[in-house]
Design a protein around this motif. Structure first.
Motif: not given
Length: 146
Positions: A1-6, A8-28
């Protein structure tokens, strides 16, 4: 989540699933907001739509901005300051709105990082950890540094 916050482009390049991470943040956030609302209604034993007007939303937003975005202790400091202002001006309802506007504008202009930036400047070594460090790793770090 920290990588996505800082970044999004770099997090996606590192293989982080943006949709899943954002959905999890919204649910939390929805879970915590729902829990807080449930506890609030249980405390009051009465809930009405008039208790959640635009001014109430502005107050909560101002607490976070005045305290410092991205900082838990900053939000606590901002809440303490604005609740104090609200209680001091309890007799003057229209003055509360003006005071909140002035405090918010002053914080944005003179303290863009919030009240927590004053604490970071005044207290040497103040840092809010993004995660808790295990005790064994903490002592190993001290041995390497010191």
């Amino acid at each position: 989540m920290i990588a996505v916050r800082d970044s999004e482009v770099a997090a996606e390049a590192l293989g982080v699933d943006l949709a899943r991470t954002k959905t999890l943040a919204f649910a939390m956030s929805a879970f915590y907001a729902g829990t807080a609302g449930g506890l609030y209604s249980a405390t009051l034993n009465f809930v009405a739509p008039e208790g959640f007007d635009l001014f109430q939303m502005v107050v909560h937003f101002s607490m976070v901005v005045v305290g410092g975005l991205g900082s838990v202790w900053g939000a606590v400091l901002g809440a303490g300051l604005l609740v104090g202002v609200q209680e001091a001006l309890r007799a003057f309802k229209s003055a509360q709105e003006i005071a909140f506007g002035l405090v918010l504008m002053t914080a944005i202009i003179f303290l863009p990082d919030g009240l927590i930036s004053l604490l970071r400047r005044r207290v040497p070594g103040w840092e809010e950890p993004l995660r808790r460090v295990a005790p064994a790793r903490r002592s190993a770090r001290r041995a390497v540094v010191g």
